[in-house]
Design a protein around this motif. Structure first.
Motif, PDB file in Angstrom:
ATOM      1  N   LEU A  87       0.789  -1.222   0.000  1.00  0.00           N
ATOM      2  CA  LEU A  87       0.000   0.000   0.000  1.00  0.00           C
ATOM      3  C   LEU A  87       0.823   1.274   0.000  1.00  0.00           C
ATOM      4  N   GLY A  88       2.131   1.152   0.102  1.00  0.00           N
ATOM      5  CA  GLY A  88       2.964   2.341   0.141  1.00  0.00           C
ATOM      6  C   GLY A  88       2.555   3.223   1.298  1.00  0.00           C
ATOM      7  N   ALA A  89       2.317   4.466   0.994  1.00  0.00           N
ATOM      8  CA  ALA A  89       1.969   5.427   2.041  1.00  0.00           C
ATOM      9  C   ALA A  89       0.494   5.421   2.373  1.00  0.00           C
ATOM     10  N   VAL A  90      -0.273   4.528   1.717  1.00  0.00           N
ATOM     11  CA  VAL A  90      -1.722   4.588   1.886  1.00  0.00           C
ATOM     12  C   VAL A  90      -2.170   3.999   3.212  1.00  0.00           C
ATOM     13  N   GLY A 111      -5.802  -2.466  -8.367  1.00  0.00           N
ATOM     14  CA  GLY A 111      -5.839  -3.921  -8.445  1.00  0.00           C
ATOM     15  C   GLY A 111      -6.461  -4.563  -7.228  1.00  0.00           C
ATOM     16  N   GLY A 112      -6.905  -5.802  -7.421  1.00  0.00           N
ATOM     17  CA  GLY A 112      -7.601  -6.524  -6.376  1.00  0.00           C
ATOM     18  C   GLY A 112      -6.810  -6.769  -5.106  1.00  0.00           C
ATOM     19  N   PRO A 113      -5.591  -7.327  -5.187  1.00  0.00           N
ATOM     20  CA  PRO A 113      -4.853  -7.628  -3.947  1.00  0.00           C
ATOM     21  C   PRO A 113      -4.566  -6.397  -3.099  1.00  0.00           C
ATOM     22  N   GLN A 114      -4.130  -5.305  -3.716  1.00  0.00           N
ATOM     23  CA  GLN A 114      -3.854  -4.094  -2.945  1.00  0.00           C
ATOM     24  C   GLN A 114      -5.123  -3.523  -2.334  1.00  0.00           C
ATOM     25  N   SER A 153     -11.668   0.511  -6.984  1.00  0.00           N
ATOM     26  CA  SER A 153     -12.035   0.230  -8.370  1.00  0.00           C
ATOM     27  C   SER A 153     -11.326  -1.037  -8.826  1.00  0.00           C
ATOM     28  N   VAL A 154     -12.115  -2.026  -9.248  1.00  0.00           N
ATOM     29  CA  VAL A 154     -11.558  -3.322  -9.629  1.00  0.00           C
ATOM     30  C   VAL A 154     -12.401  -3.943 -10.750  1.00  0.00           C
TER      31      VAL A 154
END
Length: 353
Positions: free
Chosen positions: A16-19, A83-86, A100-101
């Protein structure tokens, strides 16, 4: 077995980085005093102080470029993920409200204990001639038809649209998973194209500009792509049911869906601006690549009813349940039909340009 805490945090940070970990407060950190039942009417007004954390990476730019973002009555924090996994991991970390997927992540979320609901859907008006994916064939591999996939190494990403497409292709060709060698790889970025070029796999679904680039770069070595002949066009917005139980967020999502729909029409009405500002300046592609992507995408179909989409989704669920051993689901349960006409009504009311 659960991973140790540090491994878990490292995974979330990478995904997720900084999310997920950089937020000062979680997207879903408080339960509303009065939860909104999933059968209750959607609130019409968004209360002051409402905030949504949105993972809609590409379309975010269309919403901003069109000027629609300035008219939102709630605060938006854009999550830099796709994407789905993130998206699913962000839901699990309670760091995301809506994502959004394609059509597989909403299924996978239920199978992994994070119930979600679809709140908006779009498709392609000409889904077979404007398919998202083609099957990339590695240089030196002889595959001209779907039946030729037998015995080949095929890239496979469980829980993502590309993985489901592989299973659907095998089913269409009269093959099973045992007839091929499935190689699990993440389908993000250039992973599949690079795996094909290095002959790590023989076949992999690739989409968007990757198709053009793969054929151009490796065609001289014998690389090709073939059509799969299946619909691969669903695009959804979905949210955890815990978010939809918050009246303020449910109302904000309704407003976001309206803006989301209008931004699709803005993209189609302003292709040159969209190509230059997003594909060229933001993504670093060439104008030619941008034009190819826009032409290949065709026109977005945002239907006023989800009945047909739900039926197609059920077929996918049934196939995946059979192939993966997961419990069958009712596709109807994946959709929050209170939002069914929101996007189409917004387009009918105008303001698309």
């Amino acid at each position: 077995m659960k991973p140790p805490p540090m491994d878990r945090r490292a995974f979330l940070s990478a995904a997720l980085g900084a999310v997920a970990l950089g937020l000062t407060g979680c997207a879903q950190d408080e339960t509303p005093a009065e939860a909104l039942a999933l059968t209750a009417a959607l609130p019409a007004a968004v209360p002051n102080g409402t905030k949504l954390v949105v993972g809609d990476k590409e379309h975010q730019k269309a919403i901003e470029f069109s000027g629609a973002a300035k008219g939102l009555t709630f605060e938006v924090e854009w999550a830099n993920l796709s994407g789905g996994p993130q998206t699913l991991e962000a839901f699990r970390a309670r760091a995301l409200d809506i994502g959004s997927v394609a059509d597989i992540p909403p299924i996978h979320s239920h199978w992994t204990g994070i119930p979600t609901k679809i709140v908006a859907s779009k498709f392609r008006q000409d889904p077979l001639n404007h398919a998202i994916y083609r099957l990339g064939i590695a240089p030196g591999t002889s595959v001209a038809t779907l039946a030729d996939i037998r015995g080949k190494k095929v890239a496979y990403s469980p829980g993502q649209a590309q993985g489901a497409l592989v299973l659907r292709v095998l089913h269409k060709a009269g093959l099973t998973k045992q007839d091929v060698e499935l190689v699990e790889l993440p389908s993000t970025g250039d992973v599949y194209a690079n795996a094909l070029a290095s002959r790590q796999v023989d076949v992999a679904p690739i989409g968007g500009v990757q198709v053009k680039r793969y054929e151009t770069k490796y065609g001289k070595d014998g690389a090709t792509t073939i059509a799969h002949g299946l619909r691969d066009d669903p695009g959804h917005l979905y949210a955890p049911i815990t978010v939809l139980a918050d009246p303020a967020k449910a109302a904000a999502i309704r407003e976001y869906v309206q803006v989301w729909a209008r931004a699709w029409r803005w993209r189609e009405a302003n292709p040159d601006e969209w190509i230059e500002r997003y594909y060229v300046k933001d993504q670093g592609l060439t104008t030619e690549d941008g034009r190819w992507i826009v032409a290949n995408a065709g026109v977005a179909d945002i239907p006023p009813t989800w009945t047909e989409a739900i039926a197609r989704h059920q077929e996918t669920i049934d196939l995946l349940a059979k192939e993966t051993g997961n419990k069958p689901l009712k596709a109807e349960d994946l959709y929050d039909r209170r939002y069914e006409t929101v996007a189409a009504d917004a387009l009918a009311a105008g303001g698309a340009r």
